[in-house]
Scaffold this motif. Structure first.
Motif, PDB file in Angstrom:
ATOM      1  N   GLN A 138     -24.312  21.123  53.276  1.00 23.48           N
ATOM      2  CA  GLN A 138     -24.218  19.786  53.854  1.00 23.48           C
ATOM      3  C   GLN A 138     -25.609  19.170  54.015  1.00 23.48           C
ATOM      4  O   GLN A 138     -25.794  17.966  53.780  1.00 23.48           O
ATOM      5  N   ASN A 139     -26.589  19.987  54.390  1.00 21.55           N
ATOM      6  CA  ASN A 139     -27.966  19.487  54.490  1.00 21.55           C
ATOM      7  C   ASN A 139     -28.454  19.008  53.131  1.00 21.55           C
ATOM      8  O   ASN A 139     -29.086  17.951  53.020  1.00 21.55           O
ATOM      9  N   HIS A 140     -28.154  19.775  52.087  1.00 19.79           N
ATOM     10  CA  HIS A 140     -28.527  19.382  50.719  1.00 19.79           C
ATOM     11  C   HIS A 140     -27.876  18.054  50.339  1.00 19.79           C
ATOM     12  O   HIS A 140     -28.528  17.161  49.781  1.00 19.79           O
ATOM     13  N   PHE A 141     -26.583  17.905  50.658  1.00 21.70           N
ATOM     14  CA  PHE A 141     -25.896  16.654  50.345  1.00 21.70           C
ATOM     15  C   PHE A 141     -26.520  15.479  51.107  1.00 21.70           C
ATOM     16  O   PHE A 141     -26.685  14.388  50.557  1.00 21.70           O
ATOM     17  N   ASN A 142     -26.875  15.722  52.369  1.00 17.39           N
ATOM     18  CA  ASN A 142     -27.467  14.655  53.186  1.00 17.39           C
ATOM     19  C   ASN A 142     -28.843  14.244  52.664  1.00 17.39           C
ATOM     20  O   ASN A 142     -29.180  13.055  52.629  1.00 17.39           O
ATOM     21  N   VAL A 143     -29.630  15.235  52.270  1.00 13.37           N
ATOM     22  CA  VAL A 143     -31.009  14.972  51.839  1.00 13.37           C
ATOM     23  C   VAL A 143     -31.067  14.424  50.417  1.00 13.37           C
ATOM     24  O   VAL A 143     -31.813  13.484  50.123  1.00 13.37           O
ATOM     25  N   ASN A 145     -28.105  13.841  48.168  1.00 17.25           N
ATOM     26  CA  ASN A 145     -26.973  13.036  47.701  1.00 17.25           C
ATOM     27  C   ASN A 145     -26.793  13.128  46.182  1.00 17.25           C
ATOM     28  O   ASN A 145     -26.876  12.122  45.461  1.00 17.25           O
TER      29      ASN A 145
END
Length: 254
Positions: A138-143, A145
């Motif tokens: 989720q952190n990867h997706f947030n940072v 995208n």
């Protein structure tokens, strides 16, 4: 070449192959890869900047591979221009599934792997603490995208996205290992360490075999820490047997 029939004997061939392995000199054998452990994953977490674009992708990939018991090549690409949406995993290949008891897992549909040309599935469940693959992803997706049909672990770079290559992953992890004061480990150690971790958590051998998508017992060559793995199974009254006996033994009638 000479159109002669090859009348081979399977038994003889197996014996010859076994003899070749036995007689092979030590100098010709590859040193076993050291496994990634949860302690080493913790050091990677401490020495990667999860706000950094590339580091966020690397840590998400590392935790996903570890808890999926996957090969490095299944979640990375060979080089920057090698990404193919029909061959490599994408955000659109990620789904969430529940079993009949409501237990949730995150599933990754791998379009193609070394041993499954038509693809196969890998999965992990949410974990406790900083090594949770769900939080890392989720952190990867947030940072970063990443695009829905781009590489799953693509990270932002100069106004676009770069797919995460195996070289980029290993380079970042080697740098993190040096900052942590430990020797860098090979990428194959992720799959070995995952196998070891699940076995140490008393996951049965056959379940680990299915999870790693092994068609044979080849995963047994990864085993280390034999005493710790076998400890629960060889006690005088193994607690692991109690649950099994309640299903296999009929109740005592008075």
């Amino acid at each position: 070449m000479h159109r002669l029939e090859w009348s081979h004997n399977d038994t003889e061939i197996k014996v010859l192959l076994k003899a070749a392995v036995t007689l092979a000199p030590t100098s010709s054998k590859h040193k076993p890869c050291e496994p990634y452990t949860v302690d080493i994953l913790g050091l990677m977490c401490d020495n990667l900047n999860l706000a950094d674009l590339a580091d966020a992708a690397v840590f998400a990939c590392l935790t996903t591979m570890f808890w999926c018991t996957a090969w490095v090549g299944e979640f990375t690409v060979p080089c920057l221009d090698a990404f193919d949406p029909s061959l490599h995993v994408k955000p659109s290949n990620v789904t969430h599934k529940k079993d009949r008891q409501g237990v949730m897992v995150t599933n990754f549909r791998l379009p193609r792997t070394k041993s499954a040309l038509l693809g196969e599935e890998a999965s992990w469940a949410q974990q406790h603490g900083p090594l949770d693959p769900q939080a890392a992803l989720q952190n990867h997706f947030n940072v970063n995208n990443p695009p829905t049909d781009g590489h799953l672990f693509a990270y932002k770079h100069k106004g676009g996205h770069r797919p995460l290559t195996k070289l980029k992953l290993t380079t970042c992890l080697s740098s993190a290992a040096k900052r942590a004061g430990i020797e860098p480990l090979q990428g194959h150690g992720v799959r070995i360490g995952s196998t070891l971790e699940y076995l140490l958590c008393n996951v049965p051998f056959d379940v680990v075999k299915i999870k790693g998508c092994w068609a044979s017992d080849a995963f047994l060559v990864y085993l280390c820490c034999h005493a710790q793995i076998l400890a629960p199974y060889i006690q005088a009254s193994p607690p692991l047997h109690e649950g099994f006996l309640c299903y296999t033994m009929p109740p005592i009638r008075c």
